[in-house]
Scaffold this motif. Structure first.
Motif, short mmCIF file in Angstrom:
data_model
loop_
_atom_site.label_atom_id
_atom_site.label_comp_id
_atom_site.label_asym_id
_atom_site.label_seq_id
_atom_site.Cartn_x
_atom_site.Cartn_y
_atom_site.Cartn_z
N ALA A 72 0.86 -1.19 0.00
CA ALA A 72 0.00 0.00 0.00
C ALA A 72 0.89 1.24 0.00
N HIS A 73 0.53 2.23 -0.82
CA HIS A 73 1.34 3.44 -0.95
C HIS A 73 0.44 4.67 -1.04
N ARG A 74 0.90 5.76 -0.45
CA ARG A 74 0.16 7.02 -0.54
C ARG A 74 1.14 8.18 -0.62
N LYS A 75 0.88 9.12 -1.51
CA LYS A 75 1.66 10.35 -1.62
C LYS A 75 0.87 11.50 -1.01
N PHE A 76 1.61 12.51 -0.48
CA PHE A 76 0.96 13.66 0.12
C PHE A 76 1.98 14.79 0.23
N ASN A 77 1.51 15.96 0.60
CA ASN A 77 2.36 17.12 0.84
C ASN A 77 2.52 17.34 2.33
N ALA A 78 3.77 17.51 2.76
CA ALA A 78 4.07 17.71 4.17
C ALA A 78 4.73 19.07 4.37
N PRO A 79 4.55 19.68 5.55
CA PRO A 79 5.22 20.96 5.82
C PRO A 79 6.73 20.82 5.72
N VAL A 80 7.38 21.81 5.23
CA VAL A 80 8.84 21.93 5.12
C VAL A 80 9.38 21.01 4.01
N VAL A 81 9.15 19.70 4.09
CA VAL A 81 9.75 18.77 3.14
C VAL A 81 9.00 18.72 1.82
N GLY A 82 7.74 19.16 1.80
CA GLY A 82 6.98 19.18 0.55
C GLY A 82 6.44 17.82 0.17
N ARG A 83 6.57 17.50 -1.11
CA ARG A 83 5.99 16.27 -1.64
C ARG A 83 6.73 15.05 -1.09
N MET A 84 5.97 14.05 -0.59
CA MET A 84 6.58 12.83 -0.07
C MET A 84 5.56 11.69 -0.16
N GLY A 85 5.99 10.49 0.21
CA GLY A 85 5.11 9.34 0.16
C GLY A 85 5.47 8.35 1.25
N VAL A 86 4.52 7.46 1.56
CA VAL A 86 4.75 6.38 2.51
C VAL A 86 4.31 5.07 1.87
N THR A 87 5.05 4.00 2.16
CA THR A 87 4.74 2.67 1.62
C THR A 87 4.85 1.64 2.73
N ALA A 88 3.92 0.70 2.74
CA ALA A 88 3.99 -0.44 3.65
C ALA A 88 3.82 -1.71 2.81
N ARG A 89 4.64 -2.72 3.11
CA ARG A 89 4.57 -3.97 2.36
C ARG A 89 4.77 -5.16 3.31
N TYR A 90 4.03 -6.24 3.05
CA TYR A 90 4.19 -7.49 3.80
C TYR A 90 4.26 -8.66 2.81
N ASP A 91 5.25 -9.55 3.02
CA ASP A 91 5.44 -10.70 2.15
C ASP A 91 5.51 -11.98 2.97
N LEU A 92 5.05 -13.07 2.37
CA LEU A 92 5.23 -14.41 2.93
C LEU A 92 5.57 -15.36 1.80
N LEU A 93 6.60 -16.20 2.01
CA LEU A 93 6.98 -17.20 1.03
C LEU A 93 7.31 -18.50 1.76
N ALA A 94 6.48 -19.52 1.54
CA ALA A 94 6.65 -20.82 2.19
C ALA A 94 7.40 -21.75 1.24
N ASP A 95 8.54 -22.29 1.72
CA ASP A 95 9.38 -23.17 0.90
C ASP A 95 9.90 -24.30 1.79
N SER A 96 8.97 -25.05 2.37
CA SER A 96 9.35 -26.03 3.38
C SER A 96 9.44 -27.46 2.87
N LYS A 97 8.79 -27.80 1.77
CA LYS A 97 8.69 -29.20 1.34
C LYS A 97 10.05 -29.78 0.97
N ASN A 98 10.34 -30.94 1.50
CA ASN A 98 11.58 -31.69 1.18
C ASN A 98 12.85 -30.90 1.46
N GLY A 99 12.80 -30.00 2.43
CA GLY A 99 13.99 -29.23 2.81
C GLY A 99 14.13 -27.91 2.10
N GLY A 100 13.19 -27.58 1.22
CA GLY A 100 13.24 -26.30 0.52
C GLY A 100 14.07 -26.36 -0.75
N GLY A 101 14.04 -25.25 -1.49
CA GLY A 101 14.75 -25.17 -2.76
C GLY A 101 13.78 -24.95 -3.90
#
Length: 327
Positions: free
Chosen positions: A222-251
Motif C-alpha cells: 500500500a502506498h500514498r503520496k501527500f504534501n508535508a510541511p517543510v519537506v513538501g511532496r513525499m510518500g509512505v509505503t507499507a509492504r508485507y510478504d510471505l513465502l513458504a518453501d518447506s517441502k523436502n527441505g526447501g529449494g
C-alpha cells in the motif's frame, strides 16, 4: 544498459554458469505486425508479478520476497503480444530458455582436454504467457504461468568421479519439469496505489533432499503520496510478504541452497539445529523441513526535485527455521 538489481535478476547465469555483473540487462527487438499484434525477441524480463525491476519506478527500496525468490527472472526467446482492438484484455506469449540458467548440466563422462567438466544443454524450452484485464482506469488484474524443464545445479563428486545433481546431490537426474503460476492486481488512483500478488510453483527434483520442490506465497503493498510541511511532496509505503518453501527441505525457483541445505544470507533452507541433530545421528539433514520466510518493509519517499527520489526503508525479515547467518 543497467546494472542488475535484486536476487531474482542476478541469478540469470550465462552459458558458462557465471552469475551477475552484467550491465546488459534487456535487449529486445520489437516488430509491429498489425495494429494489435507485435513480435518480440531477445533478452526479456519474465511476466510474473506486480513489481517492476527499475528502482526509480519502485515504491520501496528493496524488492519483495516473491520478486527475488519466487517469480521467474529473465528469458532469452521469442514472443507475441496481442491486444484485441477495443478490448480491455491484453495477452503476451513467449517461448524461451530456462528462467535463470542458460548453461548445461555436468555429464557422467568427465572432463575435456582443458580439464573443464563436459556439459549437456537443456534443449526443452519454457512456455510462458500472461493475460491482463483492465477493469477500469485504476484497476488492472492479471496473471501469468510458466511451464518447461529446468536444469539443476551439478558437480563432479571428487570421491567417485561421477556427476551429482541438486543442492544435496540427491537428485536422480540433471533436471525436471518446472511449473509456476501467479495472479496479481494493481489499483492506482491519484496519490494512492495498492498491489497484491499470490504465487505457486513446483520444480521436479529441485528440493534439498532430491524430492520435488514446492513453494507458495503472497505479497501486499500500500502506498500514498501527500504534501508535508517543510519537506513538501513525499510518500509512505507499507509492504508485507510471505513465502513458504518447506517441502523436502526447501529449494526450487529462485532459492539457491548450499551443500548443507541452507541459504544463510537470504534465510531459506533447513535449520541449523535440525541439521546438527541429524548429523549427530549420522544423517545429512534430508529429513528436515525448509523455512517459511516473511518480511515487512516500511518506507518514506521524498521528492526534492522532479528528477530525484530519496528513499528511507525499515525492513524486518524472519523465518520459521534457524537459517540466517545470525540465528
Amino acid at each position: 544498459l543497467m546494472p542488475n538489481r535484486g536476487n531474482g535478476i542476478t541469478l540469470l547465469a550465462n552459458e558458462h554458469g557465471d552469475i551477475g555483473n552484467n550491465i546488459l540487462n534487456t535487449a529486445v527487438v520489437t516488430v509491429p505486425i498489425t495494429a494489435t499484434q507485435t513480435f518480440v525477441a531477445g533478452l526479456m524480463p519474465s511476466f510474473g508479478g506486480y513489481e517492476v525491476q527499475q528502482s526509480n519506478q519502485m515504491l520501496t527500496l528493496t524488492h519483495n520476497l516473491l520478486y527475488d525468490f519466487s517469480d521467474p527472472g529473465s528469458y532469452v526467446g521469442v514472443g507475441w503480444n496481442y491486444t484485441p482492438d477495443g478490448s480491455q484484455w491484453a495477452f503476451k506469449f513467449m517461448v524461451g530458455n530456462e528462467q535463470y540458467r542458460t548453461y548445461g548440466s555436468v555429464t557422467q563422462t568427465g572432463t575435456n582436454a582443458l580439464g573443464d567438466p563436459i556439459t549437456t544443454s537443456n534443449k526443452i524450452p519454457t512456455l510462458t504467457a500472461r493475460a491482463d484485464y483492465t477493469w477500469s482506469s485504476a484497476l488492472d488484474i492479471g496473471g501469468s504461468f510458466n511451464i518447461g524443464r529446468q536444469t539443476l545445479s551439478s558437480a563432479i563428486d571428487a570421491t567417485t568421479g561421477q556427476a551429482v545433481y541438486g543442492a544435496g546431490g540427491q537428485a536422480t537426474s540433471s533436471g525436471g519439469y518446472f511449473f509456476f503460476g501467479e495472479v496479481d492486481a494493481s489499483y492506482t488512483a491519484a496519490d494512492i496505489q495498492y498491489n497484491a500478488e499470490v504465487d505457486y510453483g513446483q520444480q521436479q527434483r529441485a528440493a534439498y533432499n532430491g524430492g520435488n520442490a514446492q513453494w507458495y506465497g503472497f505479497s501486499l503493498l500500500a502506498h500514498r503520496k501527500f504534501n508535508a510541511p517543510v519537506v513538501g511532496r513525499m510518500g509512505v509505503t507499507a509492504r508485507y510478504d510471505l513465502l513458504a518453501d518447506s517441502k523436502n527441505g526447501g529449494g526450487g525457483g529462485g532459492v539457491a541452497l548450499n551443500g548443507n541445505g541452507m541459504d544463510p544470507y537470504n534465510g531459506f533452507g533447513i535449520g541449523a539445529d535440525c541439521l546438527a541433530n541429524s548429523q549427530a545421528n549420522g544423517g545429512l539433514g534430508f529429513e528436515c523441513k525448509g523455512a517459511v520466510r516473511q518480511d515487512v518493509a516500511l518506507d518514506l519517499l521524498f521528492y526534492p526535485t522532479q528528477q530525484i527520489t530519496v528513499k528511507v526503508e525499515y525492513r524486518h525479515d524472519w523465518a520459521s527455521q534457524k537459517v540466517f547467518l545470525r540465528n
